[in-house]
Enzyme design. Structure first.
Site, PDB file in Angstrom:
ATOM      1  N   GLU B  38      -6.426  12.415  -1.266  1.00  0.00           N
ATOM      2  CA  GLU B  38      -6.264  12.168  -2.707  1.00  0.00           C
ATOM      3  C   GLU B  38      -7.496  12.716  -3.461  1.00  0.00           C
ATOM      4  O   GLU B  38      -8.627  12.593  -2.982  1.00  0.00           O
ATOM      5  CB  GLU B  38      -6.177  10.642  -2.883  1.00  0.00           C
ATOM      6  CG  GLU B  38      -5.969  10.130  -4.288  1.00  0.00           C
ATOM      7  CD  GLU B  38      -5.967   8.584  -4.325  1.00  0.00           C
ATOM      8  OE1 GLU B  38      -6.311   7.936  -3.289  1.00  0.00           O
ATOM      9  OE2 GLU B  38      -5.618   8.027  -5.380  1.00  0.00           O
ATOM     10  N   LYS B 109       1.184   9.811  -8.742  1.00  0.00           N
ATOM     11  CA  LYS B 109       1.023   8.486  -8.114  1.00  0.00           C
ATOM     12  C   LYS B 109       1.686   7.383  -8.945  1.00  0.00           C
ATOM     13  O   LYS B 109       1.394   7.207 -10.124  1.00  0.00           O
ATOM     14  CB  LYS B 109      -0.465   8.187  -7.952  1.00  0.00           C
ATOM     15  CG  LYS B 109      -0.789   6.945  -7.136  1.00  0.00           C
ATOM     16  CD  LYS B 109      -2.327   6.839  -6.953  1.00  0.00           C
ATOM     17  CE  LYS B 109      -2.717   5.673  -6.064  1.00  0.00           C
ATOM     18  NZ  LYS B 109      -4.191   5.607  -5.863  1.00  0.00           N
ATOM     19  N   CYS B 144      -1.998   6.903  -1.438  1.00  0.00           N
ATOM     20  CA  CYS B 144      -2.908   5.761  -1.280  1.00  0.00           C
ATOM     21  C   CYS B 144      -2.234   4.402  -1.544  1.00  0.00           C
ATOM     22  O   CYS B 144      -1.373   4.008  -0.771  1.00  0.00           O
ATOM     23  CB  CYS B 144      -4.126   5.990  -2.179  1.00  0.00           C
ATOM     24  SG  CYS B 144      -5.592   5.054  -1.681  1.00  0.00           S
TER      25      CYS B 144
END
Lengths: 271, 271
Positions: B38, B109, B144
């Site tokens: 990321e 995300k 994540c």
């Protein structure tokens, strides 16, 4: 709140023997909640629906009535798996029996495993949470193979469960990978109560793998049983601690959900 | 199909240095798919939206264009996290860049962690799967903190992912409890590519905990990195093996889902 999980090895078809074992264990275990495995009054390996029907009984039948009375008299919550007959329907069920009988509920297993599909109907109760005001605990039920579907524990979490109780007859070890995650991802306590022992029936030998476990809301094991022994696990839990789903000032595992983005209800495999 | 995960420690704000590191690693790593963490071109700890905007760039910008050209020239799939600017919007994104540029996609995300909420907009792409015909692999992306929501990996599984790629900047160890379950419960390969190292910014010290891992579709670790070192993990995967979701003659983890019973879209806490 003190919970106890009882790992036993029911004998197939010996309902009176199994019930006596359960009654003795209830009488001799000090706790607020006592949990027994899936199908613990009958054993597991039914050949077909006809055989299940011989052993199954109504949630108003003798077995559940006796245990419900014990819950009231001993001021204990009792949860156990049993083979349920409702008219012509058969369910792999769990009874949650409370000191206040008005709270009693039956959960019927949603996801049927292996040959259960030939012995039971798919559960029709769905997922629900029972609030016990005396102990200020919200209890949700699932059974065994339900573990494999994150939606089961998630449903219970979203409905407000503090504690997920999972009576089981697990014949693999793979559930150890997911069960702690079910606790963590919903921030709930989780008690997986397995049986042990072997059943040789229908030309198959099933080894039930024990290792019952109680997890805290971080997915940490609080207590774990042996693979092959009768064993009672105890844990003191604090249900209120599960209710704040935040873990820093900016994140809350329920409020952060992006329900606008999830695919839930369809299988859309690219081919 | 050979995949490679690259655990590095980007230096905050040093975009040229970070991009050169990435380019060198792509040039020197033989594989079909190479994955970076990321926000690996910029570092993680932006102070606020203004600072993010200084470093973010369009998916049509130089960084992604250079890497997309490398994907084409070297016949490699490249996946990396980057700070994306789209007009006045800012996203914590991952680019999936293919030898066939027509397949290139950006994932933004969905679940923002901690102070990311002050630096980025919540992702609006949702979950999708990219089919690469040459390698016959269906790739899904999450980033994540998406790990914490079973719905993220589930969405990708239901959309047909064989492999979930998860570029990460993880600062805890708790994800190790759930990440293998994400692979198992969807029967997919999963590559979690973390960074390592420390960033001291905004009065906080963030330690990124490495231990990147590649899981097979049973949740078993195929390869795992150290907590604190630059390290490339390799795994040979066979995407086709993930597509039959049955594990015995009677059970299929997707077909067995009881979508009629799940609570998905609301929080219904009992009070």
């Amino acid at each position: 709140m003190k919970i106890a999980t009882v790992q036993i090895a029911p004998i197939f078809g010996e309902k009176e023997h199994n019930l006596n074992t359960i009654i003795n264990l209830i009488n001799n275990t000090e706790c607020d909640l006592i949990i027994f495995p899936e199908l613990c009054t009958t054993g597991y390996s039914f050949a077909d629906r006809n055989e299940t029907e011989q052993y199954a009984e109504s949630s108003k039948g003798d077995t559940i009535s006796i245990l419900s009375k014990m819950a009231m008299e001993q001021n204990k919550i009792i949860i156990l798996g049993f083979a349920e007959k409702d008219d012509h329907q058969l369910f792999n069920s769990a009874a949650a029996l409370f000191p206040d009988q008005n709270l009693n509920r039956i959960y019927r297993k949603s996801h049927l495993f292996y040959r259960e599909k030939f012995c039971f109907d798919p559960g029709d109760t769905g997922f629900f949470v029972i609030n016990n005001h005396d102990l200020d605990v919200n209890i949700g039920l699932m059974i065994c193979y339900d573990w494999r579907f994150p939606e089961a524990a998630r449903s219970l979490g979203l409905l407000g469960a503090d504690l997920i109780v999972c009576p089981s007859n697990l014949v693999t070890d793979v559930w150890h990978i997911s069960m702690p995650s079910r606790a963590l991802e919903n921030k709930v306590y989780l008690a997986c109560v397995n049986r042990f022992g072997t059943e040789n029936r229908n030309g198959e030998s099933l080894l039930f793998k024990g290792k019952s476990a109680i997890y805290d809301y971080n997915g940490k094991i609080l207590a774990e049983a042996a693979p092959d022994a009768e064993q009672i696990l105890f844990a003191d839990i604090d249900p209120i601690k599960t209710r704040d789903k935040s873990f820093n000032p900016f994140n809350d595992i329920f409020k952060d959900r992006r329900t606008d983005l999830y695919h839930n209800n369809s299988i859309e495999i690219i081919s």
